[in-house]
Design an enzyme around this catalytic site. Structure first.
Site, PDB file in Angstrom:
ATOM      1  N   ALA A  32     -13.468 -30.677   5.682  1.00 58.24           N
ATOM      2  CA  ALA A  32     -14.252 -31.092   4.511  1.00 58.24           C
ATOM      3  C   ALA A  32     -13.317 -31.860   3.573  1.00 58.24           C
ATOM      4  O   ALA A  32     -13.170 -31.532   2.384  1.00 58.24           O
ATOM      5  CB  ALA A  32     -14.911 -29.899   3.810  1.00 58.24           C
ATOM      6  N   GLY A  36      -8.153 -35.347  -2.512  1.00 59.47           N
ATOM      7  CA  GLY A  36      -6.971 -34.490  -2.682  1.00 59.47           C
ATOM      8  C   GLY A  36      -6.203 -34.378  -1.366  1.00 59.47           C
ATOM      9  O   GLY A  36      -4.975 -34.542  -1.337  1.00 59.47           O
ATOM     10  N   HIS A  37      -6.929 -34.112  -0.266  1.00 62.08           N
ATOM     11  CA  HIS A  37      -6.266 -34.038   1.035  1.00 62.08           C
ATOM     12  C   HIS A  37      -5.634 -35.391   1.391  1.00 62.08           C
ATOM     13  O   HIS A  37      -4.525 -35.455   1.929  1.00 62.08           O
ATOM     14  CB  HIS A  37      -7.272 -33.706   2.145  1.00 62.08           C
ATOM     15  CG  HIS A  37      -7.901 -32.348   2.034  1.00 62.08           C
ATOM     16  ND1 HIS A  37      -9.234 -32.173   1.743  1.00 62.08           N
ATOM     17  CD2 HIS A  37      -7.373 -31.115   2.177  1.00 62.08           C
ATOM     18  CE1 HIS A  37      -9.505 -30.876   1.727  1.00 62.08           C
ATOM     19  NE2 HIS A  37      -8.395 -30.209   1.977  1.00 62.08           N
ATOM     20  N   GLN A  61      -8.919 -15.652   7.084  1.00 63.72           N
ATOM     21  CA  GLN A  61      -8.542 -15.701   5.672  1.00 63.72           C
ATOM     22  C   GLN A  61      -9.749 -15.572   4.740  1.00 63.72           C
ATOM     23  O   GLN A  61      -9.608 -15.604   3.526  1.00 63.72           O
ATOM     24  CB  GLN A  61      -7.728 -16.956   5.364  1.00 63.72           C
ATOM     25  CG  GLN A  61      -8.505 -18.265   5.306  1.00 63.72           C
ATOM     26  CD  GLN A  61      -7.573 -19.437   5.062  1.00 63.72           C
ATOM     27  OE1 GLN A  61      -6.798 -19.832   5.940  1.00 63.72           O
ATOM     28  NE2 GLN A  61      -7.623 -20.013   3.865  1.00 63.72           N
TER      29      GLN A  61
HETATM   30  O1  PAF Z   1      -5.545 -24.445   1.900  1.00 67.27           O
HETATM   31  C1  PAF Z   1      -6.121 -24.451   2.990  1.00 67.27           C
HETATM   32  O2  PAF Z   1      -6.899 -25.364   3.307  1.00 67.27           O
HETATM   33  C2  PAF Z   1      -5.882 -23.293   3.940  1.00 67.27           C
HETATM   34  O3  PAF Z   1      -5.715 -22.098   3.253  1.00 67.27           O
HETATM   35  C3  PAF Z   1      -4.741 -23.535   4.941  1.00 67.27           C
HETATM   36  C4  PAF Z   1      -3.390 -23.668   4.239  1.00 67.27           C
HETATM   37  C5  PAF Z   1      -5.026 -24.785   5.743  1.00 67.27           C
HETATM   38  C6  PAF Z   1      -4.644 -22.350   5.908  1.00 67.27           C
HETATM   39  O4  PAF Z   1      -5.848 -22.160   6.590  1.00 67.27           O
END
Ligand code: PAF
Length: 282
Positions: A32, A36-37, A61
């Protein structure tokens, strides 16, 4: 851009790159993708010879299964954005590649108080889940540099600690949070907000700015309560608004101008949980 779906193939490819002493920049994501990415990709491209991005929505997570089910998946669009950004390699593993069996989800990492303070208090198990996937990804990619966003400030400290535990010589680069023109921190979760909600969500950032302007003059508790009740009146449900030492995130109750301070906030707007933070500049 080359897309790898299996870690073995990616590792073979990267081994050749490493033989030629070329540096690797790594941007781990859960997809997504937003500006920022892409700013992390561009940082990586300016500092490393080869940029690898991973997209993997890491089930372990998510402490809330509904949050996992609702997590936006936009892989085709992500691929287009990464192609345009000039990313060299995309790692797109399936769950079995990362977690071949249930026992591979059981490891525990000693990350100290970072696990349970602030964000950790509200998301039990979350940072263990982050460590689990990041350890695997780092072992697969073995990057020179790791690029992370400052928006997930506590996560970046957790990952620093993880790299120390792994004894890995990866250079970690924490990059600035990108914001919408109204101040809203960019986040994959924002796609679940309507335009009206996005306008309202920017009030979180505004609260941090308001506090920063007053922090040297007023009591922390007074400032926090004032902004919390302002946000609650606007419809936010607040998990926390804290001041902490920016180095180790121990929570601070009083202002002092010696420590580097950070303010961190998490709140729900309708079903969407938003986080933000700001270094105190008073
Ligand atoms: O920040 C994120 O998108 C996630 O927590 C990461 C670092 C990719 C780990 O799944």
């Amino acid at each position: 851009m080359i897309i790898f779906k299996h870690s073995n193939d990616l590792q073979l490819h990267l081994q050749n790159i490493k033989k030629n002493n070329r540096t690797i920049g790594f941007v781990p994501t859960m997809g997504a993708l937003h500006a920022g990415h892409l700013s992390l990709i561009s940082q990586s491209k300016s500092q490393a010879a080869i940029t690898v991005c991973s997209i993997f929505v890491n089930p372990v997570q998510f402490n809330n299964s509904k949050d996992f089910e609702r997590y936006p998946i936009t892989t085709e669009h992500d691929i287009l954005l990464l192609e345009e950004s000039g990313c060299d390699i995309l790692f797109l593993p399936g769950e079995k590649d990362i977690y071949p069996d249930e026992s591979s989800k059981n490891k525990h990492f000693d990350i100290g108080d970072l696990e349970t303070t602030i964000e950790g208090k509200f998301r039990p198990g979350h940072f263990q889940g982050v460590c689990m996937v990041v350890e695997k990804l780092i072992n697969i990619v073995d990057p020179t540099y790791l690029f992370l966003g400052r928006k997930d400030y506590q996560q970046s400290l957790v990952i620093k600690k993880l790299l120390a535990l792994m004894n890995k010589d990866v250079i970690i680069k924490i990059c600035p949070t990108l914001r919408e023109p109204n101040g809203l921190a960019m986040s994959s979760r924002n796609v679940r907000l309507t335009q009206e909600e996005k306008d309202k969500a920017a009030e979180l950032h505004k609260s941090l700015v308001n506090i920063n302007n007053e922090v040297a003059k007023q009591d922390f508790t007074v400032l926090k309560n004032k902004e919390k009740s302002r946000l609650e009146k606007l419809g936010f449900k607040i998990d926390y608004l804290e001041f902490a030492d920016a180095g180790d995130l121990h929570v601070l109750e009083k202002y002092n101008d010696h420590d580097k301070l950070i303010m961190l906030i998490a709140a729900y707007l309708e079903q969407v949980r938003l986080i933000d933070n700001m270094l105190v500049t008073a």
